[in-house]
Write an enzyme that holds these catalytic residues in place. Structure first.
Site, PDB file in Angstrom:
ATOM      1  N   HIS A 295      -2.641  -1.889   4.480  1.00  0.00           N
ATOM      2  CA  HIS A 295      -2.187  -3.098   3.372  1.00  0.00           C
ATOM      3  C   HIS A 295      -1.468  -4.077   4.181  1.00  0.00           C
ATOM      4  O   HIS A 295      -0.583  -3.916   5.116  1.00  0.00           O
ATOM      5  CB  HIS A 295      -1.281  -2.322   2.500  1.00  0.00           C
ATOM      6  CG  HIS A 295      -0.074  -1.754   2.997  1.00  0.00           C
ATOM      7  ND1 HIS A 295       1.398  -2.306   2.817  1.00  0.00           N
ATOM      8  CD2 HIS A 295       0.105  -0.411   3.362  1.00  0.00           C
ATOM      9  CE1 HIS A 295       2.237  -1.736   3.382  1.00  0.00           C
ATOM     10  NE2 HIS A 295       1.799  -0.334   3.788  1.00  0.00           N
TER      11      HIS A 295
ATOM     12  N   ASP B 201       0.527  -6.258   1.977  1.00  0.00           N
ATOM     13  CA  ASP B 201       1.739  -6.494   1.296  1.00  0.00           C
ATOM     14  C   ASP B 201       2.918  -5.857   1.834  1.00  0.00           C
ATOM     15  O   ASP B 201       2.882  -4.795   2.259  1.00  0.00           O
ATOM     16  CB  ASP B 201       1.614  -6.347  -0.323  1.00  0.00           C
ATOM     17  CG  ASP B 201       1.287  -4.709  -0.366  1.00  0.00           C
ATOM     18  OD1 ASP B 201       0.677  -4.127   0.217  1.00  0.00           O
ATOM     19  OD2 ASP B 201       1.840  -4.284  -1.448  1.00  0.00           O
TER      20      ASP B 201
ATOM     21  N   ASP C 209       5.808  -1.398   8.805  1.00  0.00           N
ATOM     22  CA  ASP C 209       4.932  -1.034   7.476  1.00  0.00           C
ATOM     23  C   ASP C 209       4.264  -2.321   6.772  1.00  0.00           C
ATOM     24  O   ASP C 209       5.008  -3.044   5.848  1.00  0.00           O
ATOM     25  CB  ASP C 209       5.874  -0.220   6.654  1.00  0.00           C
ATOM     26  CG  ASP C 209       5.569   0.174   5.289  1.00  0.00           C
ATOM     27  OD1 ASP C 209       3.950   0.564   5.383  1.00  0.00           O
ATOM     28  OD2 ASP C 209       5.954   0.573   4.677  1.00  0.00           O
TER      29      ASP C 209
ATOM     30  N   GLU D 207      -0.148  -2.148  -2.159  1.00  0.00           N
ATOM     31  CA  GLU D 207       0.281  -0.722  -1.773  1.00  0.00           C
ATOM     32  C   GLU D 207       1.692  -0.595  -2.061  1.00  0.00           C
ATOM     33  O   GLU D 207       2.063   0.433  -2.586  1.00  0.00           O
ATOM     34  CB  GLU D 207      -0.032  -0.392  -0.390  1.00  0.00           C
ATOM     35  CG  GLU D 207       0.134   0.962  -0.063  1.00  0.00           C
ATOM     36  CD  GLU D 207       1.448   1.411   0.362  1.00  0.00           C
ATOM     37  OE1 GLU D 207       1.612   2.810   0.741  1.00  0.00           O
ATOM     38  OE2 GLU D 207       2.297   0.908   0.692  1.00  0.00           O
ATOM     39  N   GLU D 208       2.710  -1.380  -1.880  1.00  0.00           N
ATOM     40  CA  GLU D 208       4.008  -1.461  -2.181  1.00  0.00           C
ATOM     41  C   GLU D 208       4.170  -1.839  -3.513  1.00  0.00           C
ATOM     42  O   GLU D 208       5.491  -1.225  -4.100  1.00  0.00           O
ATOM     43  CB  GLU D 208       4.782  -2.555  -1.190  1.00  0.00           C
ATOM     44  CG  GLU D 208       4.484  -2.184   0.319  1.00  0.00           C
ATOM     45  CD  GLU D 208       5.397  -1.065   0.880  1.00  0.00           C
ATOM     46  OE1 GLU D 208       5.869  -0.319  -0.043  1.00  0.00           O
ATOM     47  OE2 GLU D 208       5.279  -0.981   1.987  1.00  0.00           O
TER      48      GLU D 208
ATOM     49  N   GLU E 274      -0.548   3.831   8.664  1.00  0.00           N
ATOM     50  CA  GLU E 274       0.615   3.816   8.002  1.00  0.00           C
ATOM     51  C   GLU E 274       1.880   4.628   9.292  1.00  0.00           C
ATOM     52  O   GLU E 274       1.013   5.221  10.081  1.00  0.00           O
ATOM     53  CB  GLU E 274       0.772   4.682   6.879  1.00  0.00           C
ATOM     54  CG  GLU E 274       0.293   4.164   5.514  1.00  0.00           C
ATOM     55  CD  GLU E 274       1.103   3.187   4.941  1.00  0.00           C
ATOM     56  OE1 GLU E 274       2.067   2.834   5.539  1.00  0.00           O
ATOM     57  OE2 GLU E 274       1.009   2.593   3.802  1.00  0.00           O
TER      58      GLU E 274
ATOM     59  N   HIS F 180      11.300  -1.117   5.775  1.00  0.00           N
ATOM     60  CA  HIS F 180      11.983  -1.192   4.475  1.00  0.00           C
ATOM     61  C   HIS F 180      13.307  -1.772   4.711  1.00  0.00           C
ATOM     62  O   HIS F 180      14.180  -2.104   3.996  1.00  0.00           O
ATOM     63  CB  HIS F 180      11.786  -0.296   3.411  1.00  0.00           C
ATOM     64  CG  HIS F 180      10.397  -0.035   3.099  1.00  0.00           C
ATOM     65  ND1 HIS F 180      10.147   0.462   1.873  1.00  0.00           N
ATOM     66  CD2 HIS F 180       9.072  -0.341   3.555  1.00  0.00           C
ATOM     67  CE1 HIS F 180       8.864   0.654   1.464  1.00  0.00           C
ATOM     68  NE2 HIS F 180       8.245   0.102   2.615  1.00  0.00           N
TER      69      HIS F 180
END
Length: 385
Positions: free
Chosen positions: A73, A75, A106, A141-142, A170, A359
């Site tokens: 992903h 995003d 990520d 995805e997020e 991931e 994150h």
């Protein structure tokens, strides 16, 4: 530095502000690089009432099998207070051997490594490498994850696309590159218990029915004994209460009801249905005729699943060991990922970067890890075709 290097590709992706649900130019950049390499590229957009429209990407080179899919992903989660970052969250700056930026770990860094490895592989093996390579990349995805991978897979299936194996990039390593391959994920089940009482004054308890002792009894019934002892590839299932609430600011009022919410991360001993039945059995046994309660169970779209270790898992593990000198553990720990959708299309495993700063403010990845992960993916491609 080559513009096909994993660092250059990761910097370009990080500089696209693709905070979910915004595409931010990240998929467009990826589509351009893939199409220039000879991939057929499509950009389906999916919708769902109450959610934003989401752009996705599907690309493929080759017409024969086997088909290896790289998935991921573009995003990212919001960066938070940008002033708190040592380097701007979308700057893609390198300092002291680390690439900084939201998505560095990520998982724009992982996508950059997949792309760099694929481009180098095609340079070595054109025009025919004995199979097909596909990229399955979402911008959802997020976020709610309803207009992303799950619909992209349905779209691909309707077009007759079939896959043999998938490698999802991931971040799977807790501390050091090469520690861990994810071969499955636990399932998730959320439950809400409401114990029904009768409101009244605390000075006249005989005129009321306090729901709190009943709720405590039910909560104890769910946590007193373990759900299971774990399985060959999974730890024991775990139930955690996340909130207890009576909605009562007064100190002299017995509340009419008391509520609690719990979540279970469960292994492959259970399905959502069998686990729900066991939870209800325990609650009913504890309640008897003394506690009036209702139970609302909300299974996520995350059943427990396991990709059985096979030759593909061995190929990936061999590639990791060759580059890092360590044999990765085969794990099912952690939260959910889009592997929960991909498992219905083909066997899927996950391996990517070190996830320690994902994150976080100052999310970053070691530049050396980008090079090593690219080399690992390259070895996987060489062994696969």
């Amino acid at each position: 530095m080559s513009d096909h290097s994993p660092l250059a590709l990761a910097q370009a992706l990080i500089r696209c502000p693709s905070v979910t649900p915004e595409e931010g130019g990240a998929l467009s950049f990826l589509a351009d690089r893939l199409s220039r390499a000879g991939f057929s590229v499509e950009r389906p957009v999916f919708s769902e009432p109450g959610t934003p429209d989401i752009q996705n990407l599907y690309a493929r080179i080759g017409t024969a099998g086997p088909v290896l899919v790289f998935a991921g992903h573009t995003d990212v989660v919001p960066p938070g207070e940008t002033e708190a970052w040592t380097h701007g969250p979308f700057s893609g700056e390198v300092a002291d051997g680390f690439l900084y930026g939201r998505g560095a770990v990520d998982m724009k860094g992982g996508i950059a490594c997949m792309l760099a490895a694929t481009l180098a592989f095609l340079d070595r093996h054109r025009p025919d490498f004995g199979g097909s390579i596909a990229f399955l990349v979402t911008g959802d995805e997020e976020g709610p994850a309803v207009n992303g991978t799950v619909k992209l897979l349905d779209w691909a299936k309707a077009r007759g696309e079939r896959f043999d194996h998938c490698l999802l990039g991931e971040p799977t390593n807790p501390d050091t590159l090469g520690e861990m391959i994810k071969i499955g994920r636990r399932g998730s089940l959320t439950g809400r218990i409401t114990v029904h009482g009768r409101q009244g004054h605390v000075a006249y308890p005989h005129r009321a029915e306090n729901p709190i002792p009943g709720l405590l009894r039910l909560a104890s019934a769910l946590t007193a004994d373990p759900l299971d002892g774990g399985t060959a590839h999974f730890d024991a299932s775990n139930l955690e209460f996340t909130t207890i609430d009576v909605g009562n600011p007064a100190t002299n009022v017995i509340p009419a009801s008391a509520k609690a919410v719990f979540n279970v991360r469960f292994n492959d001993d259970w399905t959502a249905d069998t686990l729900g039945a066991e939870i209800r059995r325990r609650l009913e046994a504890a309640a008897g005729n003394a506690v009036r309660f209702s139970l609302d169970l909300q299974p996520s779209n995350s059943p427990a699943f396991l990709t059985q270790p096979d030759a593909f898992v061995d190929r990936v593990a061999d590639a990791i060991e060759a580059e890092t000198g360590r044999r990765p553990a085969l794990s099912t720990t952690g939260g959910t990922s889009d592997a929960r959708f991909i498992k219905d299309a083909c066997p899927v495993i996950e391996f990517g970067l070190v996830g320690r700063t994902m994150h976080e403010t100052d999310e970053r990845v070691a530049v050396a890890d980008l090079d090593r992960l690219t080399a690992i993916y390259g070895r996987v491609l060489d062994a696969y075709f």
